[in-house]
Structures are given as structure tokens and as C-alpha cells.
Design a protein around this motif. Structure first.
Motif, mmCIF file in Angstrom:
data_model
loop_
_atom_site.group_PDB
_atom_site.id
_atom_site.type_symbol
_atom_site.label_atom_id
_atom_site.label_comp_id
_atom_site.label_asym_id
_atom_site.label_seq_id
_atom_site.Cartn_x
_atom_site.Cartn_y
_atom_site.Cartn_z
ATOM 1 N N VAL A 146 0.864 -1.167 0.000
ATOM 2 C CA VAL A 146 0.000 0.000 0.000
ATOM 3 C C VAL A 146 0.907 1.225 0.000
ATOM 4 O O VAL A 146 1.918 1.263 0.693
ATOM 5 N N VAL A 147 0.555 2.237 -0.767
ATOM 6 C CA VAL A 147 1.434 3.389 -0.950
ATOM 7 C C VAL A 147 1.668 4.142 0.358
ATOM 8 O O VAL A 147 2.802 4.387 0.740
ATOM 9 N N ASP A 148 0.628 4.516 1.062
ATOM 10 C CA ASP A 148 0.804 5.308 2.283
ATOM 11 C C ASP A 148 0.463 4.465 3.504
ATOM 12 O O ASP A 148 -0.566 4.642 4.143
ATOM 13 N N ASP A 149 1.330 3.535 3.810
ATOM 14 C CA ASP A 149 1.163 2.657 4.956
ATOM 15 C C ASP A 149 2.561 2.369 5.498
ATOM 16 O O ASP A 149 3.533 2.381 4.743
ATOM 17 N N LEU A 150 2.657 2.117 6.779
ATOM 18 C CA LEU A 150 3.942 1.792 7.381
ATOM 19 C C LEU A 150 4.495 0.533 6.719
ATOM 20 O O LEU A 150 3.824 -0.490 6.653
ATOM 21 N N ARG A 151 5.710 0.624 6.196
ATOM 22 C CA ARG A 151 6.371 -0.533 5.590
ATOM 23 C C ARG A 151 7.177 -1.251 6.664
ATOM 24 O O ARG A 151 7.856 -0.614 7.474
ATOM 25 N N LEU A 152 7.119 -2.576 6.653
ATOM 26 C CA LEU A 152 7.754 -3.397 7.678
ATOM 27 C C LEU A 152 8.654 -4.441 7.036
ATOM 28 O O LEU A 152 8.346 -4.966 5.965
ATOM 29 N N GLU A 153 9.740 -4.729 7.718
ATOM 30 C CA GLU A 153 10.631 -5.822 7.315
ATOM 31 C C GLU A 153 11.015 -6.583 8.574
ATOM 32 O O GLU A 153 11.438 -5.990 9.569
ATOM 33 N N LEU A 154 10.865 -7.895 8.530
ATOM 34 C CA LEU A 154 11.142 -8.738 9.688
ATOM 35 C C LEU A 154 11.932 -9.949 9.221
ATOM 36 O O LEU A 154 11.525 -10.637 8.281
ATOM 37 N N ILE A 155 13.089 -10.173 9.844
ATOM 38 C CA ILE A 155 13.917 -11.335 9.522
ATOM 39 C C ILE A 155 14.146 -12.085 10.829
ATOM 40 O O ILE A 155 14.704 -11.531 11.781
ATOM 41 N N ILE A 156 13.686 -13.335 10.870
ATOM 42 C CA ILE A 156 13.810 -14.145 12.082
ATOM 43 C C ILE A 156 14.677 -15.346 11.755
ATOM 44 O O ILE A 156 14.344 -16.150 10.885
ATOM 45 N N GLN A 157 15.807 -15.463 12.445
ATOM 46 C CA GLN A 157 16.686 -16.614 12.290
ATOM 47 C C GLN A 157 16.472 -17.507 13.498
ATOM 48 O O GLN A 157 16.710 -17.094 14.640
ATOM 49 N N TYR A 158 15.986 -18.713 13.253
ATOM 50 C CA TYR A 158 15.692 -19.653 14.328
ATOM 51 C C TYR A 158 16.144 -21.047 13.899
ATOM 52 O O TYR A 158 15.856 -21.492 12.794
#
Length: 184
Positions: A92-104
Motif C-alpha cells: 500500500v502506498v501510504d502505509d507503514l512498511r515493515l521488514e522482519l527477519i527471524i533466524q531460528y
């Protein structure tokens, strides 16, 4: 005696079930006052933080996460099926962008997208991470001392300038449009 048994049980749970090695989280802002930051926490409680905009602290920082924060993250990860999670839909153009990297364990789960398209089950974990820097005793450090796997916190370079069309190119486009209209 009871307190000691509880502590051992908590540590045992984290080592056996969670298998969290490292969690990296970044936000990329929006058109408003969405924070632009990156956080990295490992299972040794090392906490790295970078913020560029709209947080209480701007710059590069390091500290120690609490065992309570790590236990909270592990407890949350124990409850969800991490391998099945995926980002749905277009950004979505005007929405908080998130990035999540989980190493397990031997696995790495990468999620990147708009908050609206992020798996709803993972959003509370993102909220915990987003606010975690507020309760950590942070020390300002040199930017070269930290490397983040996330990229969302860094600005995207502007696109290259568009070359103006020549008169002949403009005329070809106009002729093509006119030919399309006449054929219909």
C-alpha cells in the motif's frame, strides 16, 4: 527456592522450544510521521538500534536486551506457525512498511511489506519490537560498528532523470495514438 525453579524453567523453555538466534526488524516510514528505524536482537541479548526519523533517539545505538524481552519474543514465536507466514497482496502506498527477519534454528524467515498486508498474527510481535528501544539502556555508537540485515530503514535513491523526448519521438507517439483512434 520457588523463584530459582521458575528461572530454570524459563531458561530451559527458551533453549529448547524457541531456538531464536537473531531477530531483525525495520520500518520504512510512510507519508506521515511513521518511524524509520532498525532493530537487531540476538539470543545473547545484544541489542542494536538505528533510527533515522520519528523516534525519541536518532542515530546508531547499542545495548543489552532484557531476558524478559527475549522471553516475550520466544513465547510469541512459540505460539505461531512461523514457516506458514507470508505477506499477502501488493504494498500500500501510504502505509507503514515493515521488514522482519527471524533466524531460528537452521531456518530464516523473511517478511517484507506494508503493515496492512503483513500477517495479522505477527503484528503484535512487530509492535513489541517497534517500542522495545524505549526500555533499553542504549549507548550511542559509531555507525560502522553495526551491520543490519534489513534494508528498509535506508532511503531509496531517487530514480534517474527522465530524458525529454525529441520532436520526432513526440510526433511518432502522436501519430500512433491518432492511428489507433482512426482504426476504432
Amino acid at each position: 527456592m520457588f523463584l530459582c525453579i521458575c528461572c530454570e524453567s524459563q531458561i530451559h523453555r527458551n533453549e529448547q522450544n524457541c531456538n531464536l538466534i537473531k531477530i531483525s526488524f525495520a520500518t520504512g516510514g510512510c507519508y506521515g510521521r511513521c518511524p524509520i528505524l532498525a532493530i537487531k536482537i540476538d539470543n545473547q541479548l545484544n541489542y542494536n538500534f538505528y533510527s533515522r526519523k520519528y523516534t525519541d533517539s536518532i542515530g546508531y545505538f547499542s545495548g543489552k536486551a532484557s531476558t524478559q524481552l527475549l522471553d516475550t519474543l520466544c513465547s510469541y514465536l512459540d505460539k505461531i506457525n512461523l514457516q506458514q507466514l507470508d505477506v499477502n497482496g501488493e504494498e500500500v502506498v501510504d502505509d507503514l512498511r515493515l521488514e522482519l527477519i527471524i533466524q531460528y534454528g537452521q531456518n530464516i524467515k523473511r517478511l517484507r511489506g506494508s503493515e496492512m498486508n503483513f500477517p495479522k498474527v505477527i503484528l503484535p510481535l512487530c509492535e513489541i519490537l517497534l517500542n522495545s528501544y524505549k526500555s533499553i539502556n542504549l549507548t550511542r555508537i559509531d555507525s560502522s560498528a553495526i551491520r543490519f540485515e534489513t534494508k528498509l530503514q535506508f532511503p531509496i535513491p531517487p530514480p534517474p532523470p527522465v530524458r525529454p523526448l525529441s520532436d520526432s519521438e513526440n510526433q511518432r507517439i502522436i501519430d500512433s495514438i491518432l492511428n489507433l483512434k482512426m482504426s476504432n
